[in-house]
Design a protein around this motif. Structure first.
Motif, mmCIF file in Angstrom:
data_model
loop_
_atom_site.group_PDB
_atom_site.id
_atom_site.type_symbol
_atom_site.label_atom_id
_atom_site.label_comp_id
_atom_site.label_asym_id
_atom_site.label_seq_id
_atom_site.Cartn_x
_atom_site.Cartn_y
_atom_site.Cartn_z
ATOM 1 N N TYR A 88 0.831 -1.207 0.000
ATOM 2 C CA TYR A 88 0.000 0.000 0.000
ATOM 3 C C TYR A 88 0.868 1.261 0.000
ATOM 4 C CZ TYR A 88 -3.677 -3.316 1.206
ATOM 5 O OH TYR A 88 -4.551 -4.379 1.201
ATOM 6 N N LEU A 218 -12.719 -1.301 1.497
ATOM 7 C CA LEU A 218 -12.154 -2.435 0.763
ATOM 8 C C LEU A 218 -12.758 -3.696 1.353
ATOM 9 C CD1 LEU A 218 -10.199 -3.825 -1.177
ATOM 10 C CD2 LEU A 218 -8.388 -3.525 0.520
ATOM 11 N N LEU A 239 -14.261 -0.614 -2.930
ATOM 12 C CA LEU A 239 -13.527 -1.514 -3.819
ATOM 13 C C LEU A 239 -13.758 -2.931 -3.347
ATOM 14 C CD1 LEU A 239 -11.458 -2.090 -6.088
ATOM 15 C CD2 LEU A 239 -9.661 -1.835 -4.368
ATOM 16 N N CYS A 241 -12.727 -6.776 -3.499
ATOM 17 C CA CYS A 241 -11.696 -7.748 -3.840
ATOM 18 C C CYS A 241 -12.406 -9.080 -4.066
ATOM 19 C CB CYS A 241 -10.666 -7.854 -2.721
ATOM 20 S SG CYS A 241 -9.375 -9.073 -3.027
ATOM 21 N N THR A 300 -5.020 -5.330 -6.272
ATOM 22 C CA THR A 300 -6.017 -4.767 -5.371
ATOM 23 C C THR A 300 -5.416 -3.639 -4.539
ATOM 24 O OG1 THR A 300 -7.235 -6.854 -5.248
ATOM 25 C CG2 THR A 300 -7.585 -5.277 -3.460
ATOM 26 N N TYR A 304 -6.777 0.142 -4.621
ATOM 27 C CA TYR A 304 -7.324 0.760 -3.410
ATOM 28 C C TYR A 304 -6.649 2.098 -3.132
ATOM 29 C CZ TYR A 304 -8.020 1.711 1.543
ATOM 30 O OH TYR A 304 -8.294 2.339 2.737
#
Length: 331
Positions: A88, A218, A239, A241, A300, A304
């Motif tokens: 991230y 998420l 979002l 996943c 992902t 994100y």
């Protein structure tokens, strides 16, 4: 020879063990001292946390610390970081520091530096070797999986480090290259950008110093998930996943399709990863018909982070989540 800037942020690579408990340490990281023994360097410590405690504000704090440096004085910047949220932070720095004229390299470790199992030393050395020989600008990560050489990854393509074996991989499977005999050897594959492409001048996609007031949810799917239990009031986007084939639950109580429509009615856009170009499953089409937007060819984590910045950057283009910013997208 120019200096190397070292920015420490904590994490396992900056920790030690006391009575079986791993905690961030205040003492100098031995792996850094050994790898930079013949190199002038300066150390900056804007934060000192375990990376599981990182938030979007943490990404910005690190990026602002990098921006306070006079880049022309350094051959590269080395950033130590924890493994848990490395992917991230890597994406965030790639998006906000894409105008860097020098290499910025994130370094983590599976175990604290004093542990004989640790890859801290080889990772730091690999980052230093890459700064010295890579000749590339951008944001990267240096990491050696167990029993393997140190590999260099594009920071925007990092996947979450595996729970078993603490291995790091690039989204799409191909790292940018490998460190061999203290030199960077690029991996030539159509998925990877060329040196010429990496070294093109570009503007940062997102500014530093923004307020992260708008949240992005998420949500990872699993068998039996009941989307009726989620209340996203106040969120700016969500979002999803999904399973590896880009599918999710479209039938039964609390289905994802119902949830997407409910979010849409509240003005909350829905996105999903993984997403694949070309033929798709009927369930994937149902999600899209309900209003979900696929984000193909991107991890992902990178998706994100991009959504977080898009939702918190004034006047961000509506299609920016779909754009490739810094080679995070694989065709």
């Amino acid at each position: 020879m120019k200096k190397i800037a070292v920015i420490t942020t904590g994490g396992t690579i900056g920790s030690s063990t006391d009575n079986g408990i791993i905690r961030v340490s205040e003492r100098e990281n031995p792996a850094i001292g050994r790898a930079l023994a013949d190199q002038k360097y300066e150390v900056f410590s804007p934060i000192n946390i375990l990376s599981e405690n990182a938030r979007p504000e943490t990404w910005d704090r690190i990026a602002r610390a990098v921006r306070t440096l006079h880049w022309e004085e350094y051959s590269g910047i080395l950033i130590t970081h924890g493994t848990d949220t490395l992917c991230y932070t890597g994406a965030a720095l790639a998006y906000t520091l894409s105008d860097t004229p020098i290499p910025i390299v994130l370094v983590s470790a599976a175990y604290e530096p004093d542990d004989p199992r640790s890859n801290a030393q080889i990772n730091v050395q690999g980052a230093v070797d890459f700064i010295r020989t890579g000749g590339l600008r951008g944001v990267f990560a240096a990491y050696a999986n167990d029993g393997e050489p140190c590999r260099i990854h594009l920071a925007a393509r990092l996947e979450e480090i595996t729970a078993c074996g603490a291995c790091l991989h690039s989204y799409g499977g191909a790292p940018l290259g490998t460190i061999s005999d203290h030199r960077f050897i690029p991996k030539l594959t159509p998925q990877n950008p060329t040196a010429q492409e990496l070294n093109q001048s570009r503007k940062p996609a997102f500014p530093t110093g923004i307020a992260f007031n708008r949240r992005v949810a998420l949500i990872k799917t699993y068998p039996g998930i009941d989307y009726n239990t989620f209340d996203l009031t106040g969120y700016a986007a969500v979002l999803h996943c999904l399973y590896h084939s880009g599918t999710g639950q479209t039938e039964g109580h609390g289905s994802l399709t119902e949830f997407i429509r409910r979010c849409s009615a509240q003005g909350i856009p829905s996105y999903f990863t993984p997403a694949h170009r070309g033929d798709r499953y009927s369930t994937t089409q149902q999600l899209m018909d309900a209003g979900a937007v696929p984000l193909p060819g991107v991890s992902t984590a990178a998706a994100y982070v991009k959504l977080v910045y898009c939702c918190n950057t004034p006047n961000a283009a509506a299609d920016l989540p779909l754009r490739d910013i810094c080679f995070e997208t694989i065709e």
